[in-house]
Design a protein around this motif. Structure first.
Motif, PDB file in Angstrom:
ATOM      1  N   LEU A  11      -9.252  -1.159  13.110  1.00 41.66           N
ATOM      2  CA  LEU A  11      -9.590  -0.194  14.166  1.00 41.66           C
ATOM      3  C   LEU A  11      -8.491  -0.064  15.221  1.00 41.66           C
ATOM      4  CD1 LEU A  11     -11.883   1.657  15.206  1.00 41.66           C
ATOM      5  CD2 LEU A  11     -12.758  -0.304  16.489  1.00 41.66           C
ATOM      6  N   GLN A  12      -7.900  -1.194  15.592  1.00 43.94           N
ATOM      7  CA  GLN A  12      -6.926  -1.164  16.694  1.00 43.94           C
ATOM      8  C   GLN A  12      -5.652  -0.410  16.300  1.00 43.94           C
ATOM      9  OE1 GLN A  12      -5.810  -5.047  18.154  1.00 43.94           O
ATOM     10  NE2 GLN A  12      -5.828  -4.366  20.287  1.00 43.94           N
ATOM     11  N   LYS A  13      -5.407  -0.291  14.999  1.00 39.52           N
ATOM     12  CA  LYS A  13      -4.270   0.524  14.530  1.00 39.52           C
ATOM     13  C   LYS A  13      -4.458   1.991  14.892  1.00 39.52           C
ATOM     14  CE  LYS A  13      -3.004  -1.909  10.336  1.00 39.52           C
ATOM     15  NZ  LYS A  13      -4.075  -2.381   9.462  1.00 39.52           N
ATOM     16  N   LEU A  14      -5.724   2.386  15.026  1.00 43.65           N
ATOM     17  CA  LEU A  14      -6.036   3.795  15.276  1.00 43.65           C
ATOM     18  C   LEU A  14      -6.038   4.125  16.769  1.00 43.65           C
ATOM     19  CD1 LEU A  14      -9.070   4.065  12.801  1.00 43.65           C
ATOM     20  CD2 LEU A  14      -6.676   4.673  12.355  1.00 43.65           C
ATOM     21  N   GLY A  15      -6.044   3.090  17.613  1.00 35.25           N
ATOM     22  CA  GLY A  15      -6.050   3.348  19.053  1.00 35.25           C
ATOM     23  C   GLY A  15      -6.570   2.151  19.826  1.00 35.25           C
ATOM     24  N   PRO A  16      -6.530   2.252  21.164  1.00 33.30           N
ATOM     25  CA  PRO A  16      -6.935   1.127  22.012  1.00 33.30           C
ATOM     26  C   PRO A  16      -8.404   0.741  21.801  1.00 33.30           C
ATOM     27  CG  PRO A  16      -6.077   2.962  23.328  1.00 33.30           C
ATOM     28  CD  PRO A  16      -6.096   3.421  21.919  1.00 33.30           C
ATOM     29  N   VAL A  17      -8.679  -0.545  21.981  1.00 35.93           N
ATOM     30  CA  VAL A  17     -10.053  -1.034  21.918  1.00 35.93           C
ATOM     31  C   VAL A  17     -10.388  -1.778  23.210  1.00 35.93           C
ATOM     32  CG1 VAL A  17     -10.166  -1.158  19.396  1.00 35.93           C
ATOM     33  CG2 VAL A  17      -9.365  -3.153  20.709  1.00 35.93           C
ATOM     34  N   GLN A  18     -11.676  -1.885  23.491  1.00 34.58           N
ATOM     35  CA  GLN A  18     -12.156  -2.495  24.734  1.00 34.58           C
ATOM     36  C   GLN A  18     -13.348  -3.385  24.427  1.00 34.58           C
ATOM     37  OE1 GLN A  18     -12.771  -0.125  28.513  1.00 34.58           O
ATOM     38  NE2 GLN A  18     -14.888  -0.194  27.823  1.00 34.58           N
ATOM     39  N   GLY A  19     -13.334  -4.606  24.949  1.00 35.84           N
ATOM     40  CA  GLY A  19     -14.494  -5.474  24.753  1.00 35.84           C
ATOM     41  C   GLY A  19     -14.085  -6.919  24.893  1.00 35.84           C
ATOM     42  N   ASN A  20     -14.878  -7.768  24.328  1.00 42.38           N
ATOM     43  CA  ASN A  20     -16.225  -7.656  23.843  1.00 42.38           C
ATOM     44  C   ASN A  20     -16.970  -8.973  24.064  1.00 42.38           C
ATOM     45  OD1 ASN A  20     -15.323  -9.358  21.768  1.00 42.38           O
ATOM     46  ND2 ASN A  20     -16.340  -8.178  20.165  1.00 42.38           N
ATOM     47  N   LEU A  21     -16.659  -9.670  25.198  1.00 39.80           N
ATOM     48  CA  LEU A  21     -17.297 -10.971  25.463  1.00 39.80           C
ATOM     49  C   LEU A  21     -18.809 -10.793  25.623  1.00 39.80           C
ATOM     50  CD1 LEU A  21     -16.664 -14.025  26.141  1.00 39.80           C
ATOM     51  CD2 LEU A  21     -16.848 -13.345  28.541  1.00 39.80           C
ATOM     52  N   ASP A  22     -19.571 -11.603  24.899  1.00 38.88           N
ATOM     53  CA  ASP A  22     -21.028 -11.596  25.048  1.00 38.88           C
ATOM     54  C   ASP A  22     -21.371 -11.966  26.500  1.00 38.88           C
ATOM     55  OD1 ASP A  22     -23.766 -12.239  25.063  1.00 38.88           O
ATOM     56  OD2 ASP A  22     -23.704 -12.981  22.999  1.00 38.88           O
ATOM     57  N   PRO A  23     -22.094 -11.094  27.225  1.00 35.40           N
ATOM     58  CA  PRO A  23     -22.361 -11.355  28.644  1.00 35.40           C
ATOM     59  C   PRO A  23     -23.069 -12.693  28.897  1.00 35.40           C
ATOM     60  CG  PRO A  23     -23.506  -9.348  27.892  1.00 35.40           C
ATOM     61  CD  PRO A  23     -22.615  -9.787  26.779  1.00 35.40           C
ATOM     62  N   MET A  24     -23.721 -13.244  27.897  1.00 35.30           N
ATOM     63  CA  MET A  24     -24.390 -14.545  28.075  1.00 35.30           C
ATOM     64  C   MET A  24     -23.395 -15.665  28.370  1.00 35.30           C
ATOM     65  SD  MET A  24     -27.567 -14.474  28.143  1.00 35.30           S
ATOM     66  CE  MET A  24     -28.380 -12.901  28.247  1.00 35.30           C
ATOM     67  N   TYR A  25     -22.141 -15.537  27.873  1.00 34.87           N
ATOM     68  CA  TYR A  25     -21.128 -16.562  28.190  1.00 34.87           C
ATOM     69  C   TYR A  25     -20.849 -16.627  29.689  1.00 34.87           C
ATOM     70  CZ  TYR A  25     -19.837 -17.336  23.289  1.00 34.87           C
ATOM     71  OH  TYR A  25     -19.834 -17.671  21.968  1.00 34.87           O
ATOM     72  N   LEU A  26     -21.090 -15.510  30.373  1.00 35.54           N
ATOM     73  CA  LEU A  26     -20.852 -15.500  31.823  1.00 35.54           C
ATOM     74  C   LEU A  26     -21.958 -16.243  32.568  1.00 35.54           C
ATOM     75  CD1 LEU A  26     -19.574 -11.947  32.770  1.00 35.54           C
ATOM     76  CD2 LEU A  26     -18.493 -14.112  33.335  1.00 35.54           C
ATOM     77  N   ILE A  27     -23.062 -16.462  31.912  1.00 37.46           N
ATOM     78  CA  ILE A  27     -24.137 -17.239  32.537  1.00 37.46           C
ATOM     79  C   ILE A  27     -23.896 -18.720  32.300  1.00 37.46           C
ATOM     80  CG2 ILE A  27     -26.617 -17.723  32.507  1.00 37.46           C
ATOM     81  CD1 ILE A  27     -27.096 -14.815  31.964  1.00 37.46           C
ATOM     82  N   THR A  28     -23.522 -19.064  31.064  1.00 38.72           N
ATOM     83  CA  THR A  28     -23.279 -20.483  30.783  1.00 38.72           C
ATOM     84  C   THR A  28     -21.983 -20.950  31.445  1.00 38.72           C
ATOM     85  OG1 THR A  28     -22.167 -19.956  28.701  1.00 38.72           O
ATOM     86  CG2 THR A  28     -24.509 -20.377  28.589  1.00 38.72           C
ATOM     87  N   GLY A  29     -20.977 -20.060  31.496  1.00 33.50           N
ATOM     88  CA  GLY A  29     -19.688 -20.435  32.087  1.00 33.50           C
ATOM     89  C   GLY A  29     -19.051 -21.557  31.280  1.00 33.50           C
ATOM     90  N   GLY A  30     -18.244 -22.370  31.906  1.00 32.65           N
ATOM     91  CA  GLY A  30     -17.683 -23.565  31.270  1.00 32.65           C
ATOM     92  C   GLY A  30     -16.719 -23.259  30.133  1.00 32.65           C
TER      93      GLY A  30
END
Ligand code: CP3
Length: 345
Positions: free
Chosen positions: A279-298
């Motif tokens: 996909l990235q060969k075709l153009g820029p991509v944006q993402g994709n950290l699961d927001p739950m990691y921001l709750i657990t942190g660490g």
């Protein structure tokens, strides 16, 4: 026009940067105490969306804390059904509620003609933001993509199985096409006004694209998105547009190729090696950290972030989450994430 001082626009223009630009979906929101205070001053969530001074203020709040590379207009995807004449309310803790349109007989009450009367304050927010954001920060305008907005219009609220809308779309495709056509027209007009007011990029949120059959995805996700992109580019040929078709899986390649979007937003489930190779060969991509990691942190959050940077950082890339930040997120974890990314090169 690519603006060389804004890393977000450079990445969207195809550049690979040593440190990727960062912003987070729902970066303005309930996890920030200052957001909760301003929403209280506004009265309600919808009052906040239609108050240009306060909507501008909440858009700026996360920039002050984290100096994100992009600001996203504070509004909601459901202002479009409201502007079309459908009743909308947000009940505290329950999410949106609309008077459900279950079949084509309910379409008569919708009208594109007067939408700018309702949406005027949103355009004013965009122009205030355009003057207020730092010179290195890009301004993103947005709308829901037609299928996702239609899910709320037909179900009347959030849904788990999307049975009513799938029944409508599969059982009466001609009637359902009339609803989608209304949304394509309203969304085009809405986004053109945002760009006129100063939005430098547009993101189309297709949160519920993943519930459709293969045939349905082509007809109700790819086709309407392609039409909106063509309508916008007819007026602004160089406008960067990000499509975020959550849950699209293997459709991502057709989505990118056929809609003409500049960049593609990734949900947290997409295999990143596949993205890097296909996909990235075709153009820029944006993402994709699961927001739950921001709750657990660490370390779990930092290890996963490193994996994303290592896999996608060798091509045009914008760091983001795979879905919106949740209200339970400790603001200090966002700080830790942003510092980690900016210190990684
Ligand atoms: C499906 C959808 C909606 N809205 C949106 C989507 C697509 C992205 C996604 O899937 O999250 C998009 C959206 N909603 C909001 C923004 C503002 C910009 C930003 O990202 O910071 C954006 C881009 C503010 C908001 N939109 C909403 C809030 C919370 C409202 C509050 O303050 O009480 C915010 C900050 C409310 C909202 N709005 C919507 C729902 C289902 C809800 C209720 C669920 C919830 O509370 O999170 C519809």
């Amino acid at each position: 026009m690519p603006n060389n001082t804004k890393t977000f626009l450079r990445a969207l223009n195809g550049e690979t940067l040593p440190v990727p630009p960062i912003w987070l979906m729902r970066q303005a929101g309930r996890y920030l105490p200052e957001y909760r205070a301003t929403r209280g001053d506004a009265g309600s969530f919808l009052d906040l969306c239609y108050n240009p001074d306060l909507a501008c203020e909440v858009t700026l709040q996360p920039l002050r804390r984290y100096d994100f590379d992009a600001a996203i207009l504070f509004s909601d995807i459901l202002v479009i059904p409201q502007a079309l004449g459908q009743h909308l309310a947000f009940k505290q803790g329950e999410g949106p509620q609309l008077d459900a349109i279950r079949d084509a007989s309910g379409l008569g009450k919708l009208s594109v003609d007067g939408i700018h009367n309702t949406l005027g304050p949103v355009y004013e927010t965009v122009s205030k933001l355009s003057a207020a954001i730092p010179s290195h920060t890009a301004l993103i305008g947005f709308a829901g993509a037609p299928w996702t907005v239609a899910t709320y219009m037909v179900e009347g609220k959030g849904s788990k199985d999307f049975a009513n809308i799938r029944r409508f779309a599969y059982g009466d495709p001609d009637g359902f096409a009339r609803l989608i056509d209304i949304l394509v027209e309203a969304t085009t007009q809405y986004l053109l006004k945002q760009v006129e007011a100063g939005a430098e990029c547009i993101q189309l949120f297709e949160t519920w694209g993943g519930v459709l059959s293969e045939t349905g995805f082509k007809r109700w996700v790819i086709e309407p998105t392609k039409q909106i992109v063509a309508n916008l580019r007819a007026v602004h040929p160089d406008l960067p547009i990000i499509g975020f078709p959550r849950g699209a899986g293997l459709h991502l390649i057709d989505f990118k190729n056929q809609t003409g979007v500049t960049g593609v937003g990734l949900d947290s489930g997409v295999p990143l090696e596949w993205v890097a190779q296909n996909l990235q060969k075709l153009g820029p991509v944006q993402g994709n950290l699961d927001p739950m990691y921001l709750i657990t942190g660490g370390d779990a959050m930092l290890d996963e972030t490193k994996r994303i940077l290592d896999t996608l950082g060798n091509g045009p890339f914008i760091f983001n989450l795979g879905h919106g930040i949740t209200p339970e997120t400790p603001p200090e974890n966002v700080d830790k994430l942003v510092k980690f990314i900016r210190n990684q090169h």
